[in-house]
Write a protein that holds these residues in place. Structure first.
Motif: not given
Ligand SMILES: Cc1cc2nc3c(=O)[nH]c(=O)nc-3n(C[C@H](O)[C@H](O)[C@H](O)COP(=O)(O)O)c2cc1C
Length: 193
Positions: A10-12, A136-140, A178
């Protein structure tokens, strides 16, 4: 896909394309989400699915919410931020908003209810991976903007825990799995001598 393989792979992925999971697959993803541990079984999670024309219509809603929040704070909206909101929904063919609707409870603190929703989002993202898609999990700032909550039909007391963008990885946009690094983060406690 085996669970441990899904966890590692799992990767974003910031930009995802069609196809999105179909209705049956989306059901499996949401089923996985609500299998998360949930202290007191309060079911604080809420999921709002954005797809098709409704998803497309949500970009302008984000932009309007950003403008409104700037004005609430007595500031002129930053045009670049507003413009960016308009294209956010183009990042993936499906977006699932996960929110926490805190349940009144004397025993289970809000932090634990929030933790249950976090666990649900992670379950969902692993299910997405296991089904051959990515997320991809995003907030912001959008996640913390009260106007966004209102637009989604959430009460002010709810928290948006994440926007889970879901779709297919375009060719060449794959990321390697990972390689977990445990140095410095794991200790084995021993009782005092
Ligand atoms: C609660 C939460 C909020 C996140 N919000 C953002 C975001 O707003 N923008 C973003 O680029 N990545 C966001 N991420 C993703 C992380 O940046 C990402 O999981 C991290 O870089 C590791 O990469 P991977 O998911 O490929 O392992 C968020 C992850 C979590 C858990």
């Amino acid at each position: 896909m085996e669970l441990l393989d899904a966890i590692r792979s799992r990767r974003s992925i910031g930009r995802l394309t069609a196809p999105a999971p179909d209705a049956g697959e989306l059901r499996q993803i949401l089923d996985a989400a609500v299998c998360a541990p949930d202290h007191g079984e309060l079911r604080p999670w809420r999921f709002i699915v954005l797809e098709g024309e409704a998803k497309d219509a949500f970009g302008p809603v984000l932009a309007a919410a950003t403008e409104a929040e700037y004005r609430d704070n007595g500031r002129e909206p930053e045009p670049s931020k507003v413009k960016k909101d308009l294209t956010k929904m183009d990042r993936a063919p499906l977006v699932v908003v996960a929110a926490c609707d805190y349940q009144p409870n004397e025993k289970i603190p809000r932090s634990e209810q929030h933790a249950a929703v976090v666990a649900a989002v992670q379950n969902a993202s692993l299910a997405v991976t296991a089904l051959g898609y990515a997320s991809m999990w995003r907030t912001g700032p959008n996640a913390y903007n009260p106007h966004v909550k209102t637009a989604l039909g959430l009460s002010e007391d709810c928290d948006i825990v994440g926007f889970l963008y879901v779709g297919t990885i375009a060719e060449g946009k794959e990321k390697p799995p990972h390689e977990p690094e445990l140095d410095g983060v794991v200790t084995h406690w021993q009782p005092p001598a």
